[in-house]
Motif scaffolding. Structure first.
Motif, mmCIF file in Angstrom:
data_model
loop_
_atom_site.group_PDB
_atom_site.id
_atom_site.type_symbol
_atom_site.label_atom_id
_atom_site.label_comp_id
_atom_site.label_asym_id
_atom_site.label_seq_id
_atom_site.Cartn_x
_atom_site.Cartn_y
_atom_site.Cartn_z
ATOM 1 N N MET A 74 0.743 -1.242 0.037
ATOM 2 C CA MET A 74 -0.084 -0.038 -0.035
ATOM 3 C C MET A 74 0.885 1.235 -0.168
ATOM 4 O O MET A 74 0.573 2.354 -0.757
ATOM 5 N N ALA A 75 1.923 1.199 0.916
ATOM 6 C CA ALA A 75 2.575 2.420 1.142
ATOM 7 C C ALA A 75 3.509 2.967 -0.291
ATOM 8 O O ALA A 75 3.574 3.713 -0.967
ATOM 9 N N ALA A 76 4.159 1.749 -0.967
ATOM 10 C CA ALA A 76 4.818 1.881 -2.360
ATOM 11 C C ALA A 76 3.878 2.130 -3.310
ATOM 12 O O ALA A 76 4.182 3.185 -4.065
ATOM 13 N N LEU A 77 2.813 1.566 -3.642
ATOM 14 C CA LEU A 77 1.912 1.923 -4.534
ATOM 15 C C LEU A 77 1.117 3.126 -4.427
ATOM 16 O O LEU A 77 0.908 3.863 -5.468
ATOM 17 N N GLU A 78 0.649 3.696 -3.412
ATOM 18 C CA GLU A 78 0.061 4.995 -3.130
ATOM 19 C C GLU A 78 1.112 6.083 -3.520
ATOM 20 O O GLU A 78 0.957 7.098 -4.380
ATOM 21 N N THR A 79 2.536 5.705 -3.254
ATOM 22 C CA THR A 79 3.469 6.859 -3.884
ATOM 23 C C THR A 79 3.497 6.894 -4.992
ATOM 24 O O THR A 79 3.634 7.935 -5.645
ATOM 25 N N LEU A 80 3.515 5.637 -5.887
ATOM 26 C CA LEU A 80 3.540 5.715 -7.078
ATOM 27 C C LEU A 80 2.432 6.414 -7.864
ATOM 28 O O LEU A 80 2.440 7.230 -8.916
ATOM 29 N N LEU A 81 1.213 6.199 -7.337
ATOM 30 C CA LEU A 81 -0.131 6.907 -7.918
ATOM 31 C C LEU A 81 0.097 8.251 -7.547
ATOM 32 O O LEU A 81 -0.564 9.023 -8.391
ATOM 33 N N VAL A 82 0.464 8.783 -6.405
ATOM 34 C CA VAL A 82 0.369 10.257 -6.044
ATOM 35 C C VAL A 82 1.508 11.147 -6.610
ATOM 36 O O VAL A 82 1.522 12.038 -7.236
#
Length: 86
Positions: A74-82
């Motif tokens: 969640m942390a890694a993918l959220e960063t990529l999306l934002v």
């Protein structure tokens, strides 16, 4: 299971290159990863599924992660999306 609503900040949304980077990152985790937009939910480990959402800058999406490494994913993918991979 973790779920988070996000607003896409990537200048060109999830076009081919960022979508490809997102899928590559998502597949590196054991957890199941899904993105949904306006009621349509897709497997985020599928480039075709992700592209079918046609996510643009400013769109509201929901990221759902479920599995053993869900917090890390969640942390890694959220960063990529934002923020993208800039």
């Amino acid at each position: 299971m973790l779920e988070k609503s996000l607003t896409i900040q990537l200048a060109q949304g999830l076009h081919a290159r960022p979508a490809s980077e997102f899928v590559k990152a998502a597949t590196s985790f054991q957890s199941e990863v899904h993105l949904s937009k306006q009621g349509k939910k897709v497997n985020a480990k599928s480039i075709m599924g992700l592209m079918s959402l046609a996510v643009k800058k400013g769109d509201q999406i929901t990221l759902t992660v479920d599995g053993a490494d869900e917090s890390k994913a969640m942390a890694a993918l959220e960063t990529l999306l934002v923020e993208g991979n800039e």
